[in-house]
Design a protein around this motif. Structure first.
Motif, PDB file in Angstrom:
ATOM      1  N   SER A   6     -11.013   6.653  -0.483  1.00 45.06           N
ATOM      2  CA  SER A   6     -10.686   5.459   0.299  1.00 45.06           C
ATOM      3  C   SER A   6     -11.599   5.332   1.510  1.00 45.06           C
TER       4      SER A   6
ATOM      5  N   ALA B 178      -4.185  -2.624   2.785  1.00 43.82           N
ATOM      6  CA  ALA B 178      -3.416  -2.034   1.685  1.00 43.82           C
ATOM      7  C   ALA B 178      -3.942  -0.646   1.329  1.00 43.82           C
ATOM      8  N   LEU B 179      -5.261  -0.476   1.346  1.00 43.91           N
ATOM      9  CA  LEU B 179      -5.858   0.817   0.993  1.00 43.91           C
ATOM     10  C   LEU B 179      -5.499   1.890   2.024  1.00 43.91           C
TER      11      LEU B 179
ATOM     12  N   GLY C 113       0.810  -1.216   0.000  1.00 45.38           N
ATOM     13  CA  GLY C 113       0.000   0.000   0.000  1.00 45.38           C
ATOM     14  C   GLY C 113       0.839   1.260   0.000  1.00 45.38           C
TER      15      GLY C 113
ATOM     16  N   TYR D 193      -8.073  -1.266  -4.577  1.00 40.68           N
ATOM     17  CA  TYR D 193      -8.865  -2.031  -3.616  1.00 40.68           C
ATOM     18  C   TYR D 193      -9.431  -3.305  -4.251  1.00 40.68           C
TER      19      TYR D 193
ATOM     20  N   SER E  64      -2.859   1.896   3.973  1.00 40.24           N
ATOM     21  CA  SER E  64      -1.431   2.173   3.824  1.00 40.24           C
ATOM     22  C   SER E  64      -1.173   3.045   2.605  1.00 40.24           C
ATOM     23  N   MET E  65      -1.994   2.870   1.569  1.00 45.19           N
ATOM     24  CA  MET E  65      -1.878   3.709   0.377  1.00 45.19           C
ATOM     25  C   MET E  65      -2.069   5.182   0.727  1.00 45.19           C
TER      26      MET E  65
END
Length: 692
Positions: free
Chosen positions: A682, A604-605, A510, A589, A607-608
């Motif tokens: 997000s 992951a989203l 992410g 996502y 952390s993005m």
């Protein structure tokens, strides 16, 4: 009516009253001779025509996004989205109108009354835009919030609908910054490359077919785009703070949910004071601008101090989850946000002003050639990221130690209390830039051009200050949105045990993906400027080669052809990169979700979001400060240093300026709303997934 509502309503009313008052003081001033009025009207009509076509394109893209929002989230989210989008568009358009009506009056004031009066008109023109930004920001958030409360909706739905309002403002801002930036820098580069370097005529020479387009670009990019940008910064920062205050509050602290709006309202009063009590008594223009800022900052703290003392209480205790805050803690966090803004301004001025080492070093390097100019400019653009990020780090650590993540949120909210004066400083720039262009094209005497050049000399610095302020607040505001993201995950998906640990490969993935977005976005944005500038170069060269009367001044250049080329190029080129912040989070996502499952997709989203904040801040500061330094290095040489205009050093500096143009006025400032849109999309994805 409680005291909170009363202060906010008074702030809204005063913002509109004084914006009209300052606008009237500008408009009653004479516009000058017929030649000046003709040039100003050409700039005005072309700027209005461009913005209408730009907003027409944005409208259709917004409708598509609104349809998805309606079916996935519901009617209240769509309403919030349209309020944010419409107000952002309106503020940008009105800001442009003020600028194009003040430019000719600033030039005429320079001729009739001298430096002080010309400064006064340009500065008050900036203040009109500043007051409208905060007035419409307060109006949209306050009325929409009260409307949703009246409908007795669930508070979490109300808060997410407010986030959708922020999405609308940010979405328009990305388009406005990109479209206006592509237009203005395409015109600027094309005009400089052919006019200055190839033909050898001065800047703003009326024989240059791109000169009107260049002046139009100052208004649609630096004024309309900037107003939309700061409007979304103002709104999103306030909304993010309100949302986090709600999520973490208990019964003792719910009264503070509207506190960020109160701080925003104080912005109106401090801005008015900062504008009314500043006069230029000598030639120290930057000192007068600093005086305005410091007055506004001081009175913002005074208003916050007395509000906490009499209506909150310095010893009152408020519980936010595991965090306990007193009124004194709240005031200390407010100080942190305002002091951070001051240090960001100081650092930005150091790297972009002609008075300091970086700009003078780039100018000196220009005497060695084009490549040394570029090398030194790149070096200082990278160096310029260190101190601003260091001060942001200090602000986060200090405010966190005072009040936890709520303290960080309150520091971000206090920064918006300076939005009005910051917008004023920025909007002042395109007015003085246009005034210089009008003075040149109308063949006004040399003394007038000296005055407008002095006024414009600090314009690049004030514009860079605004961008640094916006990026700094974006970092704090987006960090608050990230915390909101994690809390929403806990609320909507209580069975998921989510930890953002660096041992988790999906956190690393992410972070990396978040870092990709600002670089890819910037690449497309800069490439778009290159494409638009290429069109202008071809057309300007064609006119100079095939219409000999242009150089003799006997034939009027075809300004309209250049403007039409730029309009088509900028609108067509802005659409793809402007959709990146909406498309990329969704695709990322879905990719992780279908292969690795929902829990990993959420990790992951989230952390993005952190990835795009970290990389985006560094890239944006580097571009905006570096571009400003390149531009002012050129101006420093044009003031007679290192050979002056037409010298070898000047040619190298013009090249550096053209490289820096898409950095500082297109890609760099557009990263600010990019970060916000990615973060908001997000966050809303969590709400969407909870309904599926």
């Amino acid at each position: 009516m409680n005291i909170y509502d009363f202060i906010i309503i008074i702030g809204i009313i005063f913002s509109f009253i004084f914006s009209l008052f300052f606008a009237r003081k500008i408009l009653i001033y004479p516009t000058g001779n017929s030649k000046m009025v003709e040039i100003s009207n050409n700039i005005k009509s072309c700027a209005k025509a461009y913005l209408k076509r730009q907003y027409f394109t944005i409208f259709f893209v917004s409708i598509l996004l609104a349809i998805f929002i309606y079916f996935l989230l519901g009617k209240y989210y769509v309403l919030g989205f349209f309020i944010g989008a419409c107000f952002s568009s309106f503020v940008g358009y009105v800001g442009m109108l003020i600028s194009v009506n003040a430019n000719v009056r600033t030039a005429n004031a320079a001729y009739l009354d001298g430096l002080s009066k010309a400064f006064d008109i340009a500065f008050k023109a900036g203040s009109v835009t500043g007051l409208l930004v905060i007035g419409f920001g307060l109006l949209g958030i306050f009325l929409f919030y009260k409307f949703l409360l009246f409908l007795d909706l669930e508070m979490r739905v109300i808060m997410h609908a407010l986030i959708a309002l922020g999405l609308g403002a940010s979405f328009i801002s990305v388009f406005a910054r990109l479209g206006g930036g592509i237009f203005t820098k395409g015109a600027d580069i094309g005009a400089d490359l052919v006019g200055k370097l190839e033909i050898g005529i001065p800047e703003d020479d009326p024989r240059n077919p791109a000169v009107i387009a260049d002046n139009v670009g100052d208004n649609v990019g630096d004024c309309a785009g900037m107003a939309a940008d700061l409007y979304e910064t103002y709104c999103v920062t306030i909304i993010a703070s309100m949302v986090l205050l709600f999520i973490l509050s208990d019964e003792s602290s719910k009264c503070l949910i509207m506190y960020p709006l109160i701080v925003g309202s104080f912005c109106v009063f401090s801005t008015i004071i900062g504008v009314l009590f500043v006069k230029l008594s000598d030639t120290k223009i930057m000192r007068a601008l600093y005086k305005s800022f410091l007055l506004s900052a001081f009175f913002s703290l005074v208003f916050i101090f007395f509000f906490i003392k009499f209506y909150i209480g310095f010893n009152s205790v408020f519980n936010f989850s595991s965090i306990k805050l007193t009124g004194f803690n709240i005031f200390c966090c407010s100080i942190v946000g305002i002091v951070l803004t001051f240090f960001l301004i100081l650092v930005t001025e150091y790297y972009t002003s002609t008075s300091f080492y970086p700009v003078r070093n780039i100018a000196s390097a220009s005497t060695k050639g084009h490549a040394p100019n570029i090398i030194q400019g790149l070096a200082f653009s990278m160096e310029s990221t260190a101190l601003p990020v260091f001060f942001v780090i200090l602000a986060i650590l200090i405010s966190y130690s005072i009040g936890g993540i709520i303290g960080v949120s309150l520091s971000a909210a206090s920064m918006v209390s300076l939005s009005g004066i910051i917008v004023t400083l920025d909007a002042y720039g395109p007015v003085t830039d246009n005034a210089g262009g009008i003075a040149e094209m109308a063949n006004m005497n040399h003394e007038v051009r000296i005055i407008t050049d002095n006024l414009d000399a600090v314009g690049n610095t004030t514009k860079a200050i605004t961008k640094g302020y916006a990026i700094g607040s974006a970092g704090l505001g987006s960090l608050v949105l990230f915390i909101t993201y994690t809390k929403d995950l806990e609320y909507y998906f209580p069975n998921y045990d989510l930890l953002f640990s660096l041992k988790d490969p999906f956190v690393i993935v992410g972070l990396f993906f978040g870092g990709i977005i600002p670089y890819l976005f910037s690449a497309f944005s800069i490439r778009a400027v290159g494409y638009a500038a290429g069109k202008v170069v071809d057309e300007v060269r064609y006119q100079f080669l095939n219409v000999p009367g242009i150089m003799q001044g006997s034939v009027r250049p075809d300004y309209e052809k250049v403007i039409d080329l730029l309009t088509k190029a900028s609108i067509s080129e802005m659409v793809l990169p402007a959709t990146f912040p909406v498309i990329f989070p969704v695709l990322f996502y879905l990719f992780i979700y279908f292969i690795f499952g929902q829990i990993n997709a959420f990790v992951a989203l989230g952390s993005m979001i952190l990835g795009i904040i970290i990389i985006g801040i560094f890239l944006a500061i580097s571009m905006t400060s570096g571009g400003g330094a390149w531009d002012n290095a050129k101006k420093y040489i044009e003031d007679g240093n290192f050979g002056g205009k037409g010298s070898f050093a000047h040619q190298a500096a013009v090249t550096g300026d053209m490289v820096g143009d898409p950095y500082k006025d297109t890609a760099g400032p557009a990263i600010n709303p990019l970060i916000k849109v990615v973060s908001i999309i997000s966050l809303l994805l969590i709400v969407i997934c909870s309904k599926v």
